[in-house]
Design an enzyme around this catalytic site. Structure first.
Site, mmCIF file in Angstrom:
data_model
loop_
_atom_site.group_PDB
_atom_site.id
_atom_site.type_symbol
_atom_site.label_atom_id
_atom_site.label_comp_id
_atom_site.label_asym_id
_atom_site.label_seq_id
_atom_site.Cartn_x
_atom_site.Cartn_y
_atom_site.Cartn_z
ATOM 1 N N HIS A 10 -6.664 -5.893 -1.071
ATOM 2 C CA HIS A 10 -5.624 -4.868 -0.970
ATOM 3 C C HIS A 10 -4.441 -5.366 -0.150
ATOM 4 C CE1 HIS A 10 -3.919 -0.887 -1.064
ATOM 5 N NE2 HIS A 10 -3.893 -0.810 0.250
ATOM 6 N N ASP A 12 -8.886 -5.743 -5.284
ATOM 7 C CA ASP A 12 -8.600 -4.470 -4.622
ATOM 8 C C ASP A 12 -9.155 -3.317 -5.454
ATOM 9 O OD1 ASP A 12 -7.564 -2.359 -3.168
ATOM 10 O OD2 ASP A 12 -5.525 -2.597 -3.928
ATOM 11 N N SER A 49 0.809 -1.211 0.000
ATOM 12 C CA SER A 49 0.000 0.000 0.000
ATOM 13 C C SER A 49 0.849 1.272 0.000
ATOM 14 C CB SER A 49 -0.967 -0.029 1.197
ATOM 15 O OG SER A 49 -1.969 0.931 1.059
#
Length: 314
Positions: free
Chosen positions: A291, A235, A22
């Site tokens: 994610h 995601d 991320s």
């Protein structure tokens, strides 16, 4: 890190890999470049950097915000009429002018259309919409609270294959007095409870989020540092459509060709798609991953690290 090496000199000669997911798309490449800069200037031992591994990395946020619309449309979560209207209205930025238009703001109409797409994609209304669903578009988010765990309530696993309440359980676990005592944590008896960034409303630097990270990756590749990037295909925050587009742009700037595109496997199962750009850049999609691939598809994430990172970089 230098002080850590001084304290544990046995690791000085070991291979060093930097990895993260991320927002690590920002701080891991920057850290890698800082270590290499230090190698040039320092007379002390070198950082033996062997490669980077990034999961669903934030590289060009404003384009990822638009890629979400491509993600929705490719999975038939929104109709072509809404999709085309958004593509027409939200055209203030593209791959080629990203850096120069860093301060570009979306029009009110564009923002409204994107929010309309969010509601349509999840078949909900503004009152019931949860942005958390974008982190995993096909699994319901955790509806429990840490208070439920503190009261001894049994928090059910909300998906048969992925425990969406996992971050909550970690937070509960690390606040147990016997656990903190075991790892010598909280020795100053703080007046507040420890919180993980998932549940503490982690504050990002908004200006930094919009920065273009391709120059940092470009510098590393020019210095022959291998980079493996993997992304879960469920995601909606940083969709694979956007990340692939960024990497194609990066390869174009470095005059690197897409040398291989094929499915990859772990054991006897299909893992997803693998794209190889030249000898130093790999991108793998992870089937069924959200994610946070390391949480939602841990075996695949481990396989990527062992089979496509360590072996490849040797």
């Amino acid at each position: 890190m230098q002080k850590w090496y001084e304290k544990y000199p046995v690791f000085k000669s070991k291979d060093l890999y930097l990895a993260g997911s991320s927002f690590a798309g920002h701080f891991v490449p920057n850290l890698a470049n800082a270590l290499l800069d230090d190698n040039k200037q320092s007379k002390q031992s070198k950082f033996n950097l062997k490669g980077l591994v990034l999961g669903n990395p934030m590289l060009r946020k404003k384009l990822d915000d638009l890629a979400k619309i491509d993600f929705f449309f490719s999975r038939k979560m929104i109709n072509s009429s809404l999709y085309n209207e958004i593509k027409k209205e939200c055209n203030a930025i593209d791959e080629n002018n990203y850096f120069s238009s860093i301060k570009t703001t979306w029009s009110a109409k564009c923002k409204n259309l994107v929010f309309e797409a969010d509601l349509a994609a999840f078949k909900t209304d503004a009152h019931n919409y949860s942005p958390q669903k974008l982190f995993d578009v096909f699994r319901p988010p955790c509806a429990e609270t840490e208070q439920d765990l503190n009261l001894g309530k049994q928090v059910p696993i909300v998906s048969t294959e992925v425990d969406m309440c996992h971050p909550l359980r970690v937070q509960f676990y690390f606040n147990l007095p016997e656990v903190q005592k075991a790892f010598h944590g909280n020795q100053t008896n703080l007046s507040y409870r420890w919180k993980g960034c998932f549940t503490a409303n982690f504050k990002y630097n908004e200006a930094d989020k919009d920065l273009d990270m391709l120059p940092a990756l470009k510098n590393l590749l020019q210095l022959s540092v291998p980079i493996t990037i993997f992304s879960g295909d469920q995601d909606g925050i940083i969709p694979i459509e956007g990340t692939l587009q960024h990497l194609e742009k990066l390869a174009e700037e470095l005059n690197i060709k897409l040398t291989k595109k094929e499915t990859w496997s772990f054991g006897t199962k299909e893992g997803g798609l693998k794209y190889e750009f030249g000898d130093l850049l790999k991108f793998l999609t992870v089937k069924g991953g959200n994610h946070h691939v390391t949480s939602s598809r841990p075996l695949q994430a481990f396989s990527i690290f062992t089979s496509f990172t360590i072996k490849w970089m040797h």
